[in-house]
Write a protein that holds these residues in place. Structure first.
Motif, short mmCIF file in Angstrom:
data_model
loop_
_atom_site.label_atom_id
_atom_site.label_comp_id
_atom_site.label_asym_id
_atom_site.label_seq_id
_atom_site.Cartn_x
_atom_site.Cartn_y
_atom_site.Cartn_z
N ALA A 125 36.69 18.03 16.87
CA ALA A 125 35.45 17.47 16.32
C ALA A 125 35.54 15.95 16.19
O ALA A 125 34.51 15.28 16.08
N ASP A 126 36.75 15.41 16.22
CA ASP A 126 36.91 13.96 16.19
C ASP A 126 36.67 13.34 17.56
O ASP A 126 36.42 12.14 17.67
N ILE A 127 36.76 14.15 18.60
CA ILE A 127 36.57 13.66 19.98
C ILE A 127 35.16 13.96 20.46
O ILE A 127 34.52 13.13 21.11
N CYS A 128 34.67 15.15 20.15
CA CYS A 128 33.33 15.55 20.59
C CYS A 128 32.26 14.96 19.68
O CYS A 128 32.49 14.69 18.50
N ASN A 129 31.08 14.79 20.25
CA ASN A 129 29.95 14.26 19.49
C ASN A 129 28.84 15.28 19.28
O ASN A 129 28.00 15.11 18.40
N TYR A 130 28.86 16.36 20.10
CA TYR A 130 27.74 17.30 20.07
C TYR A 130 28.22 18.74 19.96
O TYR A 130 29.27 19.11 20.52
#
Length: 346
Positions: free
Chosen positions: A226-231
């Motif tokens: 979740a720290d890398i993904c935005n969606y």
């Protein structure tokens, strides 16, 4: 009387001597097992570590299980063979990810739209006959014993820079994911990519991957994705991942009955722990997570995906009579849940 007195005297001496110097019984060496899970260490801290720690403590020195995480001893897709040949004594994984050579392996992991809630899965196994089918299938495989299946989290798609707001937005996205759901989603242009679990985060940072179709919100936050993904796409492909516990049959036969029961009991404990951890985590992180923008494919459009799954189910049913039996159970269960209505469906 003299003889009797002499007997009592000598017997007392003998008894005292026996009490003073009991015979020494050499302790048997503890049984040692090596178990590898499909999950990396951050996730494994929840999905299996508490169970192994509980078992080792309760086994009281009679048995000890060494826990290994994803790819530590063997690659994940070699878990089955490694267990079968005795390199591993036990495995926690889904059937599809570890390439089980059984005709029901596609139903492990995420089978599209077979469940809506995590509680559906244990009910299917305990009340609708999947326990017996899995036991039968693995009973035909040399030196591998299936023990139990449980529910994990629902399947969502998380992406780094490309939001999904329509089916067309899936086209060309390279995602790390589980085999069966990935094969189904590939009909919409999604490209399943296999990399070692530990490499997923870096692969998303470098652009090798556009995201993951592997888990729900709880795992995405727990392992750092979740720290890398935005969606995060809220439309989920199924309500629960189906994972199982397996053992090498020869290793299992060497475990005494009371420790076998202890192992089964801690498996049940693990199923319960995950059921609560995921159910609470999914809701809380959707509301309070704060790291991901939520997107949705409109219901009318998503309904076409749900409808497409019917053909996918029939395709797998044609593979064997046993696979067809599993699909019949899914259909029966879905029909009952839909007729039951709220809170089961609706």
């Amino acid at each position: 009387m003299t003889t009797r007195r002499k007997f009592l005297t000598t017997a007392g001496v003998g008894a005292a001597a026996a009490l003073a110097a009991p015979s020494q019984i050499k302790a048997q060496a503890p049984i040692k097992w090596r178990l590898q899970t499909y999950s990396g260490a951050p996730l494994g801290a929840h999905v299996i570590k508490p169970q192994i720690e509980a078992f080792n403590a309760a086994a009281n020195g009679e048995m000890e299980i060494e826990l290994y995480y994803a790819d530590q001893l063997v690659p994940t897709d070699e878990l089955f063979r490694a267990m079968q040949n005795g390199t591993l004594d036990a495995v926690q994984s889904d059937d599809a990810t570890m390439a089980s050579p059984v005709d029901i392996s596609d139903f492990g992991g995420y089978f599209p739209f077979s469940t809506k809630f995590s509680l559906d899965l244990p009910v299917l196994f305990e009340r609708y006959g999947l326990n017996e089918i899995w036991a039968e299938a693995y009973g035909e495989v040399e030196n591998v014993t299936w023990l139990s299946a449980g529910a994990w989290d629902p399947l969502h798609i998380f992406t780094v820079n490309k939001p999904i707001r329509s089916i067309a937005d899936m086209a060309g996205l390279r995602v790390f994911g589980v085999p069966t759901a990935g094969r189904f989603l590939s009909r919409y242009g999604l490209i399943p990519v296999t990399v070692p679990w530990e490499d997923v985060e870096v692969a998303m940072q470098t652009g090798e991957l556009d995201g993951v179709a592997w888990c729900g919100f709880t795992e995405a936050y727990e392992v750092g994705w979740a720290d890398i993904c935005n969606y995060a796409l809220l439309n989920n492909v199924t309500g629960a991942w189906c994972g199982s516990y397996f053992v090498n049959s020869e290793s299992w036969a060497k475990v005494p009955p009371h420790l076998q029961q202890l192992y089964r009991s801690t498996i049940d404990q693990s199923h319960y722990y995950r059921q609560v951890w995921y159910w609470g985590g999914e809701a809380n992180l959707r509301v309070n997570g704060g790291k991901l923008e939520h997107t949705t494919i409109p219901k009318e459009e998503w309904d076409t995906v749900v409808k497409d799954a019917e053909g996918f189910w029939d395709e797998l049913a044609s593979r064997s009579p046993r696979a067809a039996k599993v699909i019949d159970i899914f259909k029966e269960y879905t029909e009952i849940m839909e007729k039951a209505g709220t809170p089961y469906r609706g």
